[in-house]
Design a protein around this motif. Structure first.
Motif, PDB file in Angstrom:
ATOM      1  N   ILE A 133      13.288   5.728   5.372  1.00  0.00           N
ATOM      2  CA  ILE A 133      13.152   5.405   3.865  1.00  0.00           C
ATOM      3  C   ILE A 133      14.190   5.833   3.008  1.00  0.00           C
ATOM      4  CG2 ILE A 133      11.555   5.051   2.130  1.00  0.00           C
ATOM      5  CD1 ILE A 133       9.302   4.891   4.061  1.00  0.00           C
ATOM      6  N   LEU A 134      14.295   7.375   2.881  1.00  0.00           N
ATOM      7  CA  LEU A 134      15.243   7.965   2.000  1.00  0.00           C
ATOM      8  C   LEU A 134      16.595   7.492   2.449  1.00  0.00           C
ATOM      9  CD1 LEU A 134      13.239  11.365   1.593  1.00  0.00           C
ATOM     10  CD2 LEU A 134      13.443   9.490   0.028  1.00  0.00           C
ATOM     11  N   LEU A 135      17.026   7.510   3.591  1.00  0.00           N
ATOM     12  CA  LEU A 135      18.303   7.083   3.925  1.00  0.00           C
ATOM     13  C   LEU A 135      18.699   5.590   3.241  1.00  0.00           C
ATOM     14  CD1 LEU A 135      18.840   8.256   7.670  1.00  0.00           C
ATOM     15  CD2 LEU A 135      20.173   9.040   5.494  1.00  0.00           C
ATOM     16  N   LEU A 136      17.741   4.788   3.312  1.00  0.00           N
ATOM     17  CA  LEU A 136      18.031   3.371   2.961  1.00  0.00           C
ATOM     18  C   LEU A 136      18.000   3.773   1.298  1.00  0.00           C
ATOM     19  CD1 LEU A 136      15.606   1.194   4.862  1.00  0.00           C
ATOM     20  CD2 LEU A 136      18.257   1.238   4.952  1.00  0.00           C
ATOM     21  N   VAL A 137      17.306   4.332   0.615  1.00  0.00           N
ATOM     22  CA  VAL A 137      17.517   4.716  -0.839  1.00  0.00           C
ATOM     23  C   VAL A 137      18.627   5.032  -1.301  1.00  0.00           C
ATOM     24  CG1 VAL A 137      16.464   5.898  -2.738  1.00  0.00           C
ATOM     25  CG2 VAL A 137      14.668   4.918  -1.001  1.00  0.00           C
ATOM     26  N   LEU A 138      19.092   6.223  -0.505  1.00  0.00           N
ATOM     27  CA  LEU A 138      20.360   6.903  -0.699  1.00  0.00           C
ATOM     28  C   LEU A 138      21.657   5.910  -0.748  1.00  0.00           C
ATOM     29  CD1 LEU A 138      20.636  10.354   0.793  1.00  0.00           C
ATOM     30  CD2 LEU A 138      19.927   9.642  -1.269  1.00  0.00           C
ATOM     31  N   ARG A 139      21.414   4.964   0.424  1.00  0.00           N
ATOM     32  CA  ARG A 139      22.403   3.915   0.517  1.00  0.00           C
ATOM     33  C   ARG A 139      22.292   2.948  -0.668  1.00  0.00           C
ATOM     34  NH1 ARG A 139      25.624   2.102   4.725  1.00  0.00           N
ATOM     35  NH2 ARG A 139      26.233  -0.097   4.456  1.00  0.00           N
ATOM     36  N   PHE A 140      21.227   2.564  -0.994  1.00  0.00           N
ATOM     37  CA  PHE A 140      21.307   1.619  -2.401  1.00  0.00           C
ATOM     38  C   PHE A 140      21.644   2.038  -3.555  1.00  0.00           C
ATOM     39  CE2 PHE A 140      18.504   0.147  -5.815  1.00  0.00           C
ATOM     40  CZ  PHE A 140      18.846  -1.173  -5.813  1.00  0.00           C
ATOM     41  N   LEU A 141      21.684   3.559  -3.562  1.00  0.00           N
ATOM     42  CA  LEU A 141      21.834   4.254  -4.775  1.00  0.00           C
ATOM     43  C   LEU A 141      23.380   4.743  -4.796  1.00  0.00           C
ATOM     44  CD1 LEU A 141      18.915   6.532  -5.687  1.00  0.00           C
ATOM     45  CD2 LEU A 141      19.413   4.284  -6.851  1.00  0.00           C
ATOM     46  N   GLY A 142      24.108   4.509  -3.594  1.00  0.00           N
ATOM     47  CA  GLY A 142      25.418   4.776  -3.183  1.00  0.00           C
ATOM     48  C   GLY A 142      25.599   6.403  -3.373  1.00  0.00           C
ATOM     49  N   ILE A 143      24.399   7.309  -2.992  1.00  0.00           N
ATOM     50  CA  ILE A 143      24.495   8.798  -2.716  1.00  0.00           C
ATOM     51  C   ILE A 143      24.974   9.057  -1.274  1.00  0.00           C
ATOM     52  CG2 ILE A 143      23.382  10.879  -3.162  1.00  0.00           C
ATOM     53  CD1 ILE A 143      21.553   9.570  -5.169  1.00  0.00           C
ATOM     54  N   LYS A 144      26.108   9.704  -1.043  1.00  0.00           N
ATOM     55  CA  LYS A 144      26.390   9.870   0.152  1.00  0.00           C
ATOM     56  C   LYS A 144      26.068  11.241   0.641  1.00  0.00           C
ATOM     57  CE  LYS A 144      30.914   7.315  -0.067  1.00  0.00           C
ATOM     58  NZ  LYS A 144      32.337   7.528   0.281  1.00  0.00           N
ATOM     59  N   MET A 145      25.469  11.174   1.930  1.00  0.00           N
ATOM     60  CA  MET A 145      25.016  12.490   2.533  1.00  0.00           C
ATOM     61  C   MET A 145      26.256  13.508   2.583  1.00  0.00           C
ATOM     62  SD  MET A 145      21.776  13.013   2.887  1.00  0.00           S
ATOM     63  CE  MET A 145      21.613  14.013   4.059  1.00  0.00           C
ATOM     64  N   PRO A 146      25.935  14.776   2.580  1.00  0.00           N
ATOM     65  CA  PRO A 146      27.188  15.698   2.870  1.00  0.00           C
ATOM     66  C   PRO A 146      27.265  15.848   4.183  1.00  0.00           C
ATOM     67  CG  PRO A 146      25.260  16.823   2.236  1.00  0.00           C
ATOM     68  CD  PRO A 146      24.937  15.468   1.903  1.00  0.00           C
ATOM     69  N   ARG A 147      28.547  16.302   4.844  1.00  0.00           N
ATOM     70  CA  ARG A 147      29.178  16.190   6.017  1.00  0.00           C
ATOM     71  C   ARG A 147      29.274  17.885   6.390  1.00  0.00           C
ATOM     72  NH1 ARG A 147      32.415  10.900   7.542  1.00  0.00           N
ATOM     73  NH2 ARG A 147      30.936   9.355   6.950  1.00  0.00           N
ATOM     74  N   SER A 148      29.301  18.695   5.518  1.00  0.00           N
ATOM     75  CA  SER A 148      29.510  20.181   5.736  1.00  0.00           C
ATOM     76  C   SER A 148      28.432  20.936   6.831  1.00  0.00           C
ATOM     77  CB  SER A 148      29.524  20.786   4.388  1.00  0.00           C
ATOM     78  OG  SER A 148      29.173  22.243   4.648  1.00  0.00           O
ATOM     79  N   LYS A 149      29.311  21.523   7.805  1.00  0.00           N
ATOM     80  CA  LYS A 149      28.413  22.170   8.684  1.00  0.00           C
ATOM     81  C   LYS A 149      27.310  23.114   8.208  1.00  0.00           C
ATOM     82  CE  LYS A 149      28.781  25.125  12.752  1.00  0.00           C
ATOM     83  NZ  LYS A 149      29.786  25.834  13.653  1.00  0.00           N
ATOM     84  N   THR A 150      28.072  23.916   6.993  1.00  0.00           N
ATOM     85  CA  THR A 150      27.054  24.741   6.204  1.00  0.00           C
ATOM     86  C   THR A 150      25.805  24.119   5.773  1.00  0.00           C
ATOM     87  OG1 THR A 150      29.243  26.189   5.761  1.00  0.00           O
ATOM     88  CG2 THR A 150      27.291  26.481   4.313  1.00  0.00           C
ATOM     89  N   VAL A 151      26.079  23.168   5.087  1.00  0.00           N
ATOM     90  CA  VAL A 151      24.928  22.404   4.249  1.00  0.00           C
ATOM     91  C   VAL A 151      23.869  21.946   5.631  1.00  0.00           C
ATOM     92  CG1 VAL A 151      24.444  20.276   3.011  1.00  0.00           C
ATOM     93  CG2 VAL A 151      26.123  21.655   2.404  1.00  0.00           C
ATOM     94  N   TRP A 152      24.424  21.316   6.564  1.00  0.00           N
ATOM     95  CA  TRP A 152      23.488  20.782   7.671  1.00  0.00           C
ATOM     96  C   TRP A 152      22.579  21.986   8.423  1.00  0.00           C
ATOM     97  CZ3 TRP A 152      21.105  16.338   8.339  1.00  0.00           C
ATOM     98  CH2 TRP A 152      21.637  15.235   7.890  1.00  0.00           C
ATOM     99  N   LEU A 153      23.268  23.252   8.287  1.00  0.00           N
ATOM    100  CA  LEU A 153      22.433  24.268   8.645  1.00  0.00           C
ATOM    101  C   LEU A 153      21.617  24.607   7.963  1.00  0.00           C
ATOM    102  CD1 LEU A 153      25.493  26.493  10.387  1.00  0.00           C
ATOM    103  CD2 LEU A 153      23.733  25.416  11.586  1.00  0.00           C
ATOM    104  N   ALA A 154      21.921  24.562   6.820  1.00  0.00           N
ATOM    105  CA  ALA A 154      20.844  24.927   5.608  1.00  0.00           C
ATOM    106  C   ALA A 154      19.798  23.548   5.608  1.00  0.00           C
ATOM    107  CB  ALA A 154      21.428  24.849   4.112  1.00  0.00           C
ATOM    108  N   PHE A 155      19.853  22.505   5.933  1.00  0.00           N
ATOM    109  CA  PHE A 155      18.983  21.616   5.998  1.00  0.00           C
ATOM    110  C   PHE A 155      18.246  21.722   7.413  1.00  0.00           C
ATOM    111  CE2 PHE A 155      21.979  17.783   4.190  1.00  0.00           C
ATOM    112  CZ  PHE A 155      21.393  18.048   2.791  1.00  0.00           C
TER     113      PHE A 155
END
Length: 302
Positions: free
Chosen positions: A53-75
């Protein structure tokens, strides 16, 4: 992000009560779901559905998910301590405890957060009000648990809920790094449920083998839908909306309203009954939260 308290508008109050209802409702939905499904399967359904659901919301709002390895390790770290561990502990505990009792014990989260912040941060040290709040909180838990008398078979579920609160407390401190990493709040919410899903998939496939489970009944499917759509995806939307307009201090008031919401649903729909010591424990924990928040006592002093 705002941190200064100001009087809230009627719309902000309505959103705050709405947030308390959908978060309090999560204990109600889980109480229904655990009658037929294993706790970790429920946790996977919650985070996996919310991630979609949230991925669809981000796509609708035009917000891109970060691709940084550091950020995804934090996720991954955030997903583990803010979703995987606490959800698994709470859902398992609710196989033994009423939803209202679980919500009361979960209200200890801000008290654990104050303790963790004192030792792990430089700018959130203990004040007299916070010390009083911590003492009242633990006193409330002691009263709720009846001083340990007659707890045979119930001690571990109670401790599991408290363990979930400790995990949430560490998550609230760990989560501050996302602002420094420049990740938008809604992307942070999405990233952590995506990471939680990645952690839980192999665990659930190995331990629960959900394809071997009987098909859940209609009311359990509806409970899972409510848990995913209302208590997770929609709750995150309300959370960040209130945070952006009313500020973090006002948002903290939701802690006071979640247990009554969960208790009301449990009593009216599930027929749960709270004992005198559980009600007294809720009152004392509530006093502890008020001492930590400080506003009520500040008004009284003035």
């Amino acid at each position: 992000m705002k941190h200064v308290s100001h009087p809230m508008s009627p719309l902000e109050w309505a959103m705050l009560f709405g947030l308390s209802l959908v978060w309090g409702g999560s204990f109600f939905f889980v109480a229904i779901a655990v009658t037929e499904l294993p706790p970790m399967t429920i946790a996977l359904a919650r985070v996996g559905g919310a991630a979609l659901i949230l991925l669809l919301v981000l796509r609708f709002l035009g917000i891109k998910m970060p691709r940084s390895k550091t950020v995804w390790l934090a996720f991954l770290g955030m997903g583990l301590i803010n979703n995987v561990i606490p959800f698994s502990l709470i859902f398992w505990a609710q196989t033994e405890l009423a939803s209202g009792v679980a919500s009361i014990l979960n209200a200890m989260t801000p008290i654990f957060t104050v303790i963790a912040a004192h030792f792990l941060t430089q700018d959130e040290q203990m004040s007299r009000g916070r010390i009083a709040g911590v003492v009242l909180g633990f006193t409330g838990v002691f009263i709720l648990m009846g001083g340990g008398v007659g707890m045979e078979g119930k001690l571990l579920p109670h401790l599991a809920i408290l363990g979930a609160g400790i995990s949430y407390a560490f998550a609230s401190i760990f989560g501050k790094r996302f602002a420094r990493l420049g990740v938008p709040p809604l992307a942070t919410a999405t990233g952590q449920v995506c990471a939680s899903t990645m952690i839980l998939v192999p665990v659930v496939m190995t331990l629960d083998q959900p394809w071997l489970l009987p098909l859940p009944s209609a009311h359990v499917v509806w409970a899972l839908t409510g848990l995913t759509v209302l208590s997770t995806a929609f709750a995150y939307f309300l959370y960040f909306r209130i945070l952006s307009t009313a500020g973090a201090t006002n948002l903290a008031l939701v802690t006071f309203i979640i247990p009554p919401s969960a208790i009301l649903l449990g009593v009216m729909v599930l027929g749960e009954v709270l004992s005198w010591n559980q009600i007294a424990g809720l009152a004392v924990i509530g006093a502890g939260l008020a001492a930590i928040d400080g506003r009520i006592f500040g008004l009284w002093r003035r």
